[in-house]
Design a protein around this motif. Structure first.
Motif, short mmCIF file in Angstrom:
data_model
loop_
_atom_site.label_atom_id
_atom_site.label_comp_id
_atom_site.label_asym_id
_atom_site.label_seq_id
_atom_site.Cartn_x
_atom_site.Cartn_y
_atom_site.Cartn_z
N GLY A 131 0.99 -1.36 0.28
CA GLY A 131 0.35 0.34 0.18
C GLY A 131 0.99 1.42 0.10
N TYR A 132 0.31 2.73 -0.52
CA TYR A 132 0.99 3.88 -0.52
C TYR A 132 0.53 4.15 0.68
CZ TYR A 132 -1.69 4.84 -4.57
OH TYR A 132 -2.43 5.35 -5.76
N ALA A 133 0.37 5.61 0.49
CA ALA A 133 -0.55 7.16 0.73
C ALA A 133 -0.04 7.79 -0.30
CB ALA A 133 0.34 7.78 2.28
N GLY A 134 -1.88 8.29 -0.79
CA GLY A 134 -1.62 9.70 -1.16
C GLY A 134 -2.20 10.46 -1.82
N TRP A 135 -2.17 11.86 -2.09
CA TRP A 135 -3.14 12.75 -1.85
C TRP A 135 -3.45 13.91 -3.64
CZ3 TRP A 135 1.57 11.48 1.15
CH2 TRP A 135 1.24 11.67 2.46
N GLU A 136 -4.67 14.00 -3.52
CA GLU A 136 -4.73 14.98 -4.48
C GLU A 136 -3.88 15.83 -4.78
OE1 GLU A 136 -8.73 15.42 -3.97
OE2 GLU A 136 -9.48 12.76 -4.56
N ALA A 137 -4.33 17.02 -5.99
CA ALA A 137 -3.51 17.96 -6.13
C ALA A 137 -4.11 18.55 -5.26
CB ALA A 137 -3.83 18.80 -7.61
N GLY A 138 -3.11 19.97 -4.17
CA GLY A 138 -3.27 20.35 -3.59
C GLY A 138 -3.70 19.81 -2.04
N GLN A 139 -3.77 19.12 -2.39
CA GLN A 139 -4.72 18.06 -0.82
C GLN A 139 -3.41 18.32 0.21
OE1 GLN A 139 -6.53 14.59 -0.76
NE2 GLN A 139 -6.45 14.20 1.44
N LEU A 140 -1.88 18.09 -0.06
CA LEU A 140 -0.97 18.12 0.93
C LEU A 140 -0.07 19.83 1.10
CD1 LEU A 140 1.46 16.42 2.25
CD2 LEU A 140 3.01 16.43 0.58
N GLU A 141 -0.79 20.40 0.26
CA GLU A 141 -0.30 21.99 0.93
C GLU A 141 -1.21 22.03 1.20
OE1 GLU A 141 1.03 21.01 -3.79
OE2 GLU A 141 -0.77 20.44 -2.23
#
Length: 189
Positions: A131-141
């Motif tokens: 598995g991995y951790a993922g963020w959509e565009a702008g979400q992590l920011e």
């Protein structure tokens, strides 16, 4: 007026702040494999899954004879996305069937690296996760602005040489921070 380009955090660690509410990420340290305008992808590097490489190989390649020193290696919970998919983060010049060159490291998702590892022909330094951790565009920011994560440049010694339960604290120390002294309160001045 000059426009500044966003600062992306590829090859950085994300340290969960003490007030992290999401139980999937509380007390985690994440290695960011990719971060760009489209989003981010990383692997949680301090959560052992309870499985070892021998367990995984028994499921994927039961015909292999796996030496104990290889089979006993810990497999980590890399994150909640595609938790059945395996990832090997490693050093080394050799490319396997499905390897992505990340610059200082490679990320391989194909079975052939596991076969080579079982034969003692795999990379000398590697980290295996499901598995991995993922963020959509702008979400992590947004999460960084909301003080959910701290970030620092990745130290590969922490990834490959420090015991899993000590990795988060080691990354915090590299910033000169003791996470135990941080408050769980957030605010803006």
């Amino acid at each position: 007026m000059t426009q500044t380009l966003p600062s992306y955090l590829k090859h950085h660690f994300l340290l969960a702040m003490p007030h992290m509410e999401d139980p999937r990420f509380a007390h985690t340290l994440i290695y960011l494999c990719e971060h760009n305008e489209e989003g981010a992808m990383g692997l949680v590097i301090n959560r052992p899954s309870g499985l070892n490489l021998g367990d995984v190989l028994e499921q994927t390649s039961p015909e292999l004879s796996v030496p104990l020193e290889v089979g006993g290696r810990t497999v980590f919970n890399g994150g909640p996305v595609q938790s059945e998919r395996g990832f090997v983060l490693h050093r080394g010049p050799q490319q396997w069937e499905s390897s992505l060159n990340l610059g200082p490291l490679q990320l391989t998702t194909s079975r052939d690296i596991l076969v080579d590892m079982s034969r003692g022909q795999g990379p000398s330094e590697s980290f295996v996760a499901l598995g991995y951790a993922g963020w959509e565009a702008g979400q992590l920011e947004r999460e960084l602005v909301d003080n959910v994560w701290l970030s620092c440049p990745a130290d590969y010694r922490i990834l490959f040489e420090v015991d899993a339960e000590q990795r988060l604290e080691a990354a915090a120390r590299s910033l000169g921070i003791d996470l135990n002294l941080l408050t769980s309160q957030t605010g803006h001045a």
